[in-house]
Structures are given as structure tokens and as C-alpha cells.
Design an enzyme around this catalytic site. Structure first.
Site, PDB file in Angstrom:
ATOM      1  N   THR A  93       1.998   7.028   0.536  1.00  0.00           N
ATOM      2  CA  THR A  93       1.017   6.023   0.109  1.00  0.00           C
ATOM      3  C   THR A  93       0.972   5.931  -1.404  1.00  0.00           C
ATOM      4  O   THR A  93       1.383   6.876  -2.096  1.00  0.00           O
ATOM      5  CB  THR A  93      -0.400   6.397   0.630  1.00  0.00           C
ATOM      6  OG1 THR A  93      -1.324   5.366   0.259  1.00  0.00           O
ATOM      7  CG2 THR A  93      -0.879   7.706   0.046  1.00  0.00           C
TER       8      THR A  93
ATOM      9  N   SER B 161       0.806  -1.214   0.000  1.00  0.00           N
ATOM     10  CA  SER B 161       0.000   0.000   0.000  1.00  0.00           C
ATOM     11  C   SER B 161       0.847   1.276   0.000  1.00  0.00           C
ATOM     12  O   SER B 161       0.320   2.382  -0.037  1.00  0.00           O
ATOM     13  CB  SER B 161      -0.925   0.000   1.218  1.00  0.00           C
ATOM     14  OG  SER B 161      -0.153   0.007   2.387  1.00  0.00           O
TER      15      SER B 161
ATOM     16  N   ARG C  96      -6.800  11.107  -9.092  1.00  0.00           N
ATOM     17  CA  ARG C  96      -7.334  11.117  -7.719  1.00  0.00           C
ATOM     18  C   ARG C  96      -6.203  11.318  -6.701  1.00  0.00           C
ATOM     19  O   ARG C  96      -5.157  10.691  -6.758  1.00  0.00           O
ATOM     20  CB  ARG C  96      -8.045   9.792  -7.455  1.00  0.00           C
ATOM     21  CG  ARG C  96      -8.652   9.659  -6.043  1.00  0.00           C
ATOM     22  CD  ARG C  96      -7.729   8.946  -5.083  1.00  0.00           C
ATOM     23  NE  ARG C  96      -8.388   8.629  -3.817  1.00  0.00           N
ATOM     24  CZ  ARG C  96      -7.757   8.204  -2.730  1.00  0.00           C
ATOM     25  NH1 ARG C  96      -6.442   8.048  -2.742  1.00  0.00           N
ATOM     26  NH2 ARG C  96      -8.414   7.941  -1.631  1.00  0.00           N
ATOM     27  N   VAL C  97      -6.435  12.209  -5.751  1.00  0.00           N
ATOM     28  CA  VAL C  97      -5.493  12.433  -4.656  1.00  0.00           C
ATOM     29  C   VAL C  97      -6.242  12.165  -3.367  1.00  0.00           C
ATOM     30  O   VAL C  97      -7.376  12.621  -3.191  1.00  0.00           O
ATOM     31  CB  VAL C  97      -4.962  13.883  -4.685  1.00  0.00           C
ATOM     32  CG1 VAL C  97      -4.151  14.188  -3.428  1.00  0.00           C
ATOM     33  CG2 VAL C  97      -4.116  14.122  -5.928  1.00  0.00           C
TER      34      VAL C  97
ATOM     35  N   THR D 203      -1.633   3.441   4.143  1.00  0.00           N
ATOM     36  CA  THR D 203      -0.738   4.590   4.286  1.00  0.00           C
ATOM     37  C   THR D 203       0.233   4.337   5.413  1.00  0.00           C
ATOM     38  O   THR D 203      -0.157   3.798   6.443  1.00  0.00           O
ATOM     39  CB  THR D 203      -1.531   5.859   4.699  1.00  0.00           C
ATOM     40  OG1 THR D 203      -2.525   6.127   3.748  1.00  0.00           O
ATOM     41  CG2 THR D 203      -0.629   7.067   4.837  1.00  0.00           C
TER      42      THR D 203
ATOM     43  N   THR E 269      -4.913   7.140   8.606  1.00  0.00           N
ATOM     44  CA  THR E 269      -4.876   6.111   7.579  1.00  0.00           C
ATOM     45  C   THR E 269      -6.313   5.670   7.330  1.00  0.00           C
ATOM     46  O   THR E 269      -7.131   5.709   8.234  1.00  0.00           O
ATOM     47  CB  THR E 269      -4.000   4.916   8.029  1.00  0.00           C
ATOM     48  OG1 THR E 269      -4.027   3.916   7.002  1.00  0.00           O
ATOM     49  CG2 THR E 269      -4.466   4.304   9.328  1.00  0.00           C
ATOM     50  N   GLY E 270      -6.604   5.288   6.105  1.00  0.00           N
ATOM     51  CA  GLY E 270      -7.961   4.831   5.814  1.00  0.00           C
ATOM     52  C   GLY E 270      -8.496   5.417   4.540  1.00  0.00           C
ATOM     53  O   GLY E 270      -7.723   5.803   3.645  1.00  0.00           O
TER      54      GLY E 270
HETATM   55  N1  GLY Z   1      -5.388   7.104   3.000  1.00  0.00           N
HETATM   56  C1  GLY Z   1      -4.800   6.964   1.739  1.00  0.00           C
HETATM   57  C2  GLY Z   1      -5.667   7.290   0.635  1.00  0.00           C
HETATM   58  O1  GLY Z   1      -6.887   7.225   0.750  1.00  0.00           O
HETATM   59  O2  GLY Z   1      -5.164   7.622  -0.415  1.00  0.00           O
END
Ligand code: GLY
Length: 335
Positions: A213, A63, A223-224, A195, A246-247
Site C-alpha cells: 500500500t 492506492s 505514519r505507518v 491496500t 484493508t481499510g
Molecule cells: N490499510 C492501509 C493503511 O491504512 O495504511
């Protein structure tokens, strides 16, 4: 006796010793790398950069770093940020292509520009100019994840209110009238930890935080997520503490949980309680979001919190401090 028991239950999660390194998930080698920097007299910024870089090299559970989370075109792109809690400087990159050391580029943005955030192709050109090597981030693994996704009719994906029906078909997609929109269940794979977020606090209470990440599997190109956004992915303020998240970044970034947690610690909240409030704020609107936050204050107390979901009842994180001197795996029950 009663007073003593109340005191015990009010104690924050961690012991208070400095220096301290804390990071999301059981990414032990990352903790070790950061801790070694502090032990060698390095700065908290160096510790966070080296810790997160370790994960980028190791591709921590797929990840973080190259070869993970291919987007709809099969390309891996990276997001990262680093923050100096003494000066409130931030360096961040997102949608970074062809460069493996995303947090290194984020640090270069902070140190070699007056900007905060560079994105996409231009961020990659900046990185190359700063001496970072351009390489293909695709691996056999990311290629096979992408190929399988195409075979599965591009499932799961992040489109909504488009034609053809994105829950059954690949694109190209066109917008569909909003009146026919049906709320789609978010298809987040909670087993794809997503992450590394890290906080380092020096003996003197200086705080730095950072993230790295490869974002969300099968994301729409461009996408960010939350990770490179200051206050969302991480936040550091040497007058209060640090936090990292994280998530599901698409949801979490709407609430700036890391900023909120640091502000709560500033007003005296214990780290565990600050993390919990940051999670609760999101839960109120998205009870089924996947996510966790780690928090640490400038006295070396730390904590974490996570949103309980089927298959996600405990969140693991790593801690190194002068009491343990080696990275210790900790966990917290989600609520
Ligand atoms: N938490 C990392 C992401 O959604 O990109």
C-alpha cells in the site's frame, strides 16, 4: 429437508478447491499474476510477491505503489509485508522511500536478514544495497493531489489537539491543552481503496500472505498503517489459514484482525464467520471505521466481511482457484 436447509445456510462462502489465490478489491491483474505463478509450479510466496508487485507496477486504483497518497510533504511512501505460513517468517518494510517494489524489498528483508521489519530511510538504503533501483515516487497525479490539499487549507488531515485548528489550517502545529480537545470526525475517503492484501494457498495447503500500500492520503510523515504489521495487515499459518485486511489502518492495527481471524479458523470457525468476528471486534469500539477482511482456510474455503457504512455496503474481492482457473470477482454484503 430442514436439516438440508440448515446445512446449506451453514456452508462457508467459497467452494473448497486448492490451490487458491484471494485478494482484496477488484485487482484482477494481481490475482492473475499470482495464479500464473502457481500454475507454473511456483511457490505460494512467489505468487503473493508477484501478485502484489503487479499492483505496485499498475498503481492499482492509486492506492498501491508509486504516485499515490502523498503525505503532508507531498511525498509518496510505501508499506508492505510478506509472510510464510510454513515457517512463520515475515519480511516487512514501512515508510519506504524512492523504491517502487515494496513487497520485493519486504521479501528481501525476510530472505536476506534475520530481522522482520525495516523502516524509513534505512529501509531504502537496504533496498538499494540489495539491488533495487532508487527512483522518484512522485507523479503529476500525486503532485496535483498534494497541491489541491494545500489549496484546501490542508484538508483533510490527521492532526488533533493542536494549534492552529487543524480542521481549518495548515501547520506547523503545536500541541494544545488536552482539556480543550473535541473528538474530531475521522475524514477517511472510503472510495480510495487502500491496500492489496493477498493470500495464496498451495495444493499441499501451504499458506502465504502479503500486502502492499501507499498508506493514507495526506498522512503525517512517518505514519505507518496496518498493512506491513504481521497480524494486522495480513497473517499466514499453514496449520490454519490466512487472512488479510484493508481499510483504516490507524484503527484496524489496534485489533490485529488478520491474526484474530486465523486463530478463529484454527479453532474450526468457517472463514466467513472468522472474518465477521474480526470486523465485529473493531466495530464494538469504532462503529464507523472503514474496513474489510478476507479469510481462507487450508482446505480452500474462503470468505470476507466488511463494516457497513453510508456509501460502502458491499466489498469486492478476487478469487482464483482450480474450479474457475480465471480470476473471479466476488462480493460480500457488509454488516
Ligand atoms: N490499510 C492501509 C493503511 O491504512 O495504511
Amino acid at each position: 429437508m430442514t436439516t438440508f436447509l440448515i446445512y446449506i445456510f451453514m456452508l462457508p462462502f467459497g467452494h473448497a478447491t486448492l490451490p487458491l489465490v484471494i485478494n482484496t478489491w477488484p485487482f484482477r491483474d494481481a490475482t492473475s499474476a499470482a495464479w500464473s505463478v502457481l500454475q507454473a509450479g511456483g511457490s505460494v510466496l512467489d505468487a503473493v510477491e508477484q501478485g502484489c508487485s503487479r499492483c505496485e507496477v499498475d498503481q492499482c486504483d492509486g492506492s498501491v505503489g508509486f504516485g499515490g497518497s502523498p503525505d503532508e510533504n507531498g511525498e509518496t511512501t510505501l508499506d508492505a509485508m510478506i509472510m510464510n505460513g510454513d515457517t512463520m517468517e515475515v519480511g516487512a518494510v514501512a515508510d519506504l522511500r524512492r523504491i517502487k517494489n515494496a513487497i520485493g524489498v519486504a521479501r528481501a528483508v525476510m530472505q536476506h536478514t534475520e530481522h522482520t521489519f525495516l523502516v524509513g530511510e534505512s529501509a531504502s538504503v537496504f533496498a538499494e544495497n540489495m539491488g533495487f533501483t532508487a527512483e522518484d515516487l512522485t507523479t503529476n497525479k500525486s503532485l496535483s493531489i498534494f497541491t489541491q490539499w494545500l489549496k484546501d487549507n490542508c484538508q483533510p488531515n490527521y492532526r488533533k489537539s493542536v494549534l492552529p485548528d487543524p480542521s481549518k489550517n495548515c501547520g506547523p502545529y503545536k500541541p494544545r491543552a488536552m482539556s480543550k480537545q473535541r473528538q474530531r470526525e475521522r475524514q477517511i475517503d472510503i472510495h480510495a481503496h487502500d491496500t492489496i492484501g493477498m493470500i495464496a494457498i498451495g495444493q499441499d495447503g501451504h499458506v502465504a500472505a502479503g500486502t502492499s500500500t501507499n498508506g493514507a492520503n495526506h498522512k503525517i510523515p512517518g505514519r505507518v498503517g496496518d498493512s506491513p504489521v504481521a497480524g494486522a495487515g495480513a497473517y499466514a499459518d499453514s496449520t490454519a489459514g490466512g487472512a488479510a485486511a484493508t481499510g483504516d489502518g490507524d484503527v484496524m492495527m489496534r485489533f490485529l484482525p488478520s491474526f484474530l481471524a486465523v486463530e478463529l479458523m484454527r479453532t474450526g470457525a468457517a472463514p466467513s464467520s472468522a472474518c465477521k468476528t474480526a470486523i465485529s471486534r473493531i466495530k464494538r469500539y469504532y462503529p464507523e471505521f472503514f474496513g474489510a477482511v478476507i479469510c481462507a482456510n487450508t482446505t480452500g474455503h474462503y470468505g470476507a466481511a466488511c463494516n457497513k457504512l453510508p456509501g460502502f455496503s458491499k466489498f469486492s474481492f478476487m478469487v482464483s482457484d482450480s474450479q474457475s482457473n480465471i480470476p473471479l470477482l466476488k462480493s460480500v454484503d457488509c454488516f
